[in-house]
Design an enzyme around this catalytic site. Structure first.
Site, PDB file in Angstrom:
ATOM      1  N   ARG A 164       1.185  -1.016  -0.034  1.00  0.00           N
ATOM      2  CA  ARG A 164      -0.029   0.116   0.162  1.00  0.00           C
ATOM      3  C   ARG A 164       0.928   1.351   0.208  1.00  0.00           C
ATOM      4  O   ARG A 164       0.203   1.691   0.299  1.00  0.00           O
ATOM      5  CB  ARG A 164      -1.327   0.201   1.399  1.00  0.00           C
ATOM      6  CG  ARG A 164      -1.755  -1.004   1.261  1.00  0.00           C
ATOM      7  CD  ARG A 164      -2.979  -0.797   0.057  1.00  0.00           C
ATOM      8  NE  ARG A 164      -4.208  -1.725   0.228  1.00  0.00           N
ATOM      9  CZ  ARG A 164      -3.553  -2.706   0.231  1.00  0.00           C
ATOM     10  NH1 ARG A 164      -3.388  -3.648  -0.767  1.00  0.00           N
ATOM     11  NH2 ARG A 164      -5.113  -3.881   0.754  1.00  0.00           N
ATOM     12  N   SER A 241     -10.826  -0.952   3.563  1.00  0.00           N
ATOM     13  CA  SER A 241      -9.872  -2.087   4.747  1.00  0.00           C
ATOM     14  C   SER A 241      -9.529   0.102   5.118  1.00  0.00           C
ATOM     15  O   SER A 241      -8.758   1.091   4.468  1.00  0.00           O
ATOM     16  CB  SER A 241      -8.887  -2.054   4.487  1.00  0.00           C
ATOM     17  OG  SER A 241      -9.477  -3.432   3.999  1.00  0.00           O
ATOM     18  N   GLU A 336      -4.741   2.195   6.386  1.00  0.00           N
ATOM     19  CA  GLU A 336      -5.151   3.410   4.969  1.00  0.00           C
ATOM     20  C   GLU A 336      -5.399   4.233   4.910  1.00  0.00           C
ATOM     21  O   GLU A 336      -4.855   4.940   3.258  1.00  0.00           O
ATOM     22  CB  GLU A 336      -5.278   2.229   4.413  1.00  0.00           C
ATOM     23  CG  GLU A 336      -4.892   1.705   2.443  1.00  0.00           C
ATOM     24  CD  GLU A 336      -5.982   0.293   1.987  1.00  0.00           C
ATOM     25  OE1 GLU A 336      -5.783   0.103   3.205  1.00  0.00           O
ATOM     26  OE2 GLU A 336      -5.294   0.507   1.054  1.00  0.00           O
TER      27      GLU A 336
HETATM   28  N1  EPU Z   1     -10.190 -11.512  10.193  1.00  0.00           N
HETATM   29  C1  EPU Z   1     -10.926 -11.738  11.429  1.00  0.00           C
HETATM   30  N2  EPU Z   1     -11.418 -10.514  12.341  1.00  0.00           N
HETATM   31  C2  EPU Z   1     -12.122  -9.656  11.188  1.00  0.00           C
HETATM   32  C3  EPU Z   1     -11.903  -8.649  10.265  1.00  0.00           C
HETATM   33  C4  EPU Z   1     -10.461 -10.984   9.240  1.00  0.00           C
HETATM   34  O1  EPU Z   1     -10.702 -11.882  12.432  1.00  0.00           O
HETATM   35  O2  EPU Z   1     -13.533  -8.918  11.580  1.00  0.00           O
HETATM   36  C5  EPU Z   1      -8.826 -12.250  10.878  1.00  0.00           C
HETATM   37  C6  EPU Z   1      -9.574 -13.255   8.867  1.00  0.00           C
HETATM   38  O3  EPU Z   1     -10.295 -14.409   9.448  1.00  0.00           O
HETATM   39  C7  EPU Z   1      -7.732 -13.909   8.278  1.00  0.00           C
HETATM   40  C8  EPU Z   1      -7.558 -12.266   8.947  1.00  0.00           C
HETATM   41  O4  EPU Z   1      -8.662 -11.754   9.751  1.00  0.00           O
HETATM   42  O5  EPU Z   1      -7.451 -14.880   9.092  1.00  0.00           O
HETATM   43  C9  EPU Z   1      -6.930 -11.516   7.620  1.00  0.00           C
HETATM   44  O6  EPU Z   1      -8.662 -11.009   7.032  1.00  0.00           O
HETATM   45  P1  EPU Z   1      -8.871 -11.029   5.438  1.00  0.00           P
HETATM   46  O7  EPU Z   1      -9.023 -11.989   4.460  1.00  0.00           O
HETATM   47  O8  EPU Z   1     -10.429 -10.518   5.677  1.00  0.00           O
HETATM   48  O9  EPU Z   1      -8.361 -10.239   4.769  1.00  0.00           O
HETATM   49  P2  EPU Z   1      -8.219  -8.780   5.550  1.00  0.00           P
HETATM   50  O10 EPU Z   1      -5.808  -8.516   6.023  1.00  0.00           O
HETATM   51  O11 EPU Z   1      -8.958  -8.419   6.580  1.00  0.00           O
HETATM   52  C10 EPU Z   1      -6.815  -7.448   3.495  1.00  0.00           C
HETATM   53  C11 EPU Z   1      -6.708  -5.562   2.411  1.00  0.00           C
HETATM   54  C12 EPU Z   1      -8.159  -6.214   2.289  1.00  0.00           C
HETATM   55  C13 EPU Z   1      -8.324  -7.335   0.886  1.00  0.00           C
HETATM   56  C14 EPU Z   1      -8.201  -8.558   1.506  1.00  0.00           C
HETATM   57  C15 EPU Z   1      -7.973 -10.162   0.910  1.00  0.00           C
HETATM   58  C16 EPU Z   1      -5.641  -4.535   3.827  1.00  0.00           C
HETATM   59  C17 EPU Z   1      -5.380  -3.351   5.112  1.00  0.00           C
HETATM   60  N3  EPU Z   1      -6.750  -5.249   3.548  1.00  0.00           N
HETATM   61  O12 EPU Z   1      -7.569  -7.439   4.057  1.00  0.00           O
HETATM   62  O13 EPU Z   1      -8.265  -4.494   0.704  1.00  0.00           O
HETATM   63  O14 EPU Z   1      -9.568  -7.194   0.070  1.00  0.00           O
HETATM   64  O15 EPU Z   1      -6.520  -8.749   2.033  1.00  0.00           O
HETATM   65  O16 EPU Z   1      -6.710  -9.539  -0.037  1.00  0.00           O
HETATM   66  O17 EPU Z   1      -4.227  -5.191   3.718  1.00  0.00           O
HETATM   67  C18 EPU Z   1      -9.428  -2.574   1.202  1.00  0.00           C
HETATM   68  O18 EPU Z   1      -8.272  -3.011   0.598  1.00  0.00           O
HETATM   69  O19 EPU Z   1      -9.661  -1.662   1.095  1.00  0.00           O
HETATM   70  C19 EPU Z   1      -9.022  -4.277   1.165  1.00  0.00           C
HETATM   71  C20 EPU Z   1     -10.171  -4.600   1.129  1.00  0.00           C
END
Ligand code: EPU
Length: 340
Positions: A164, A241, A336
């Site tokens: 990012r 995010s 972000e």
């Molecule tokens: N998790 C929780 N509780 C929550 C949310 C997540 O326990 O409320 C856990 C999930 O179970 C999982 C981990 O956290 O083990 C990661 O969550 P998730 O797979 O949903 O991905 P993320 O890290 O929350 C990132 C990006 C997203 C992108 C997704 C998929 C960032 C800041 N966010 O989210 O990007 O779509 O991965 O690749 O890097 C964005 O930038 O706006 C965005 C949506």
């Protein structure tokens, strides 16, 4: 060129926050942009470029000019038999561009399907999802230097891409370069990127064999996964995010893992990446609200506007969350979203 005064930015930020700018100017070519720059620079008022407003938080009215690109047009140029360079105008909606590439049989961007925003911003934010990042495919970024109106080209290595992050976000040059076009290097052969466990699980759940998977199918599945987890900007305001996933030193990670063995974590070039969504969830914030601002019930990383929230309401919620996460885990979350 379109110019509006005392313009309401509500339709130009996915949080749906009402904030006004003194002037709003939408240009549709590099020439129009070059024409309007001297008066902007000479005028002592601030100005800034925005994209689709999907990563912005307006915390107050903007006392100057907001620029928005309506530069569109897509050109392709073959690079040998396998690769193709595709140059897209900064004002094109990102997901329209992804759909266009797949319709033309150019692969590489399918995992970035359905991300809100525009092509220009994809190169600033280095948007990423499901194991892919814009920087994996960006060949070069064409800009206008606002200090002298000249055209400059930044090749991928000059863009300082990281999670990012890009040179266009760095303090020293922030706001100086206005992106007019982004050139992506794509492939004629579909090579699915399935490193993201959630995506592999989803394919398994649907009994889709990876050796039979098509790019269109992968795009459809990604769109469904995103729709299931993230709010539709047309229905509930958010900036996707809100926080970045923190990258911590190995030692910090090991200390935390001893206390929280189930904590999600991923290798990162400079340490270990933790999940901000998980950290916020552990603090009990998922689905909670503070006035009209809240934490999305299906994904704790997403802050939402339940209706009528101001930028200040969102800031108050984000600071409270940062405070709670720091108290519990000793980790400082960084937004972000860009505050204006
Ligand atoms: N998790 C929780 N509780 C929550 C949310 C997540 O326990 O409320 C856990 C999930 O179970 C999982 C981990 O956290 O083990 C990661 O969550 P998730 O797979 O949903 O991905 P993320 O890290 O929350 C990132 C990006 C997203 C992108 C997704 C998929 C960032 C800041 N966010 O989210 O990007 O779509 O991965 O690749 O890097 C964005 O930038 O706006 C965005 C949506």
């Amino acid at each position: 060129m379109l110019t509006y005064d005392n313009f309401n930015l509500q339709q130009h930020n996915t949080f749906g926050i009402t904030a006004r700018c003194k002037h709003f100017v939408e240009y549709s070519s590099t020439e129009e942009l070059r024409e309007l720059l001297p008066s902007l620079v000479a005028n002592n008022e601030p100005w800034m470029q925005i994209g689709g407003g999907s990563n912005l938080l307006f915390t107050a009215d903007y006392p100057g000019t907001i620029l928005h690109s309506a530069i569109n047009g897509i050109e392709e140029k073959a690079l040998g038999d396998e690769d193709v360079l595709v140059t897209a105008g900064a004002g094109i909606r990102w997901d329209d561009f992804v759909a266009w590439t797949l319709r033309h049989g150019f692969y590489g961007l399918e995992n970035l399907s359905y991300i809100p925003g525009e092509v220009g911003a994809s190169a600033v934010q280095n948007i990423g999802a499901y194991g892919s990042e814009a920087a994996d495919h960006i060949e070069r970024v064409t800009v206008i230097d606002s200090t002298d109106g000249s055209t400059k080209t930044f090749h991928r290595e000059e863009c300082h891409y990281a999670y990012r992050h890009s040179i266009f976000k760095e303090e020293a040059v922030r706001g100086r370069y206005i992106i007019t076009h982004v050139t992506y290097c794509l492939h004629r052969t579909f090579r699915p990127v399935l490193v993201y466990a959630g995506l592999r699980n989803e394919l398994e759940r649907r009994s889709v064999r990876t050796d039979e998977l098509t790019a269109d199918q992968l795009r459809r599945i990604i769109i469904e996964v995103r729709r299931a987890k993230l709010p539709e900007p047309s229905e509930i305001g958010s900036a996707g995010s809100f926080f970045m996933n923190p990258i911590v030193p190995q030692e910090t990670f090991e200390n935390l893992q001893a206390l929280y063995p189930n904590m999600p974590h991923y290798p990162a070039p400079t340490g270990v990446k933790l999940s901000a969504g998980w950290l916020i969830d552990q603090c009990g914030w998922k689905g909670k609200r503070l006035g009209p601002a809240g934490v999305y019930a299906l994904q704790a990383l997403v802050l939402v506007n339940h209706g009528g929230a101001t930028g200040a309401d969102i800031v108050r919620l984000s600071e409270t969350i940062q405070h709670d996460v720091f108290n519990k885990f000793g980790i400082q979350l960084r937004p972000e979203a860009i505050f204006i």
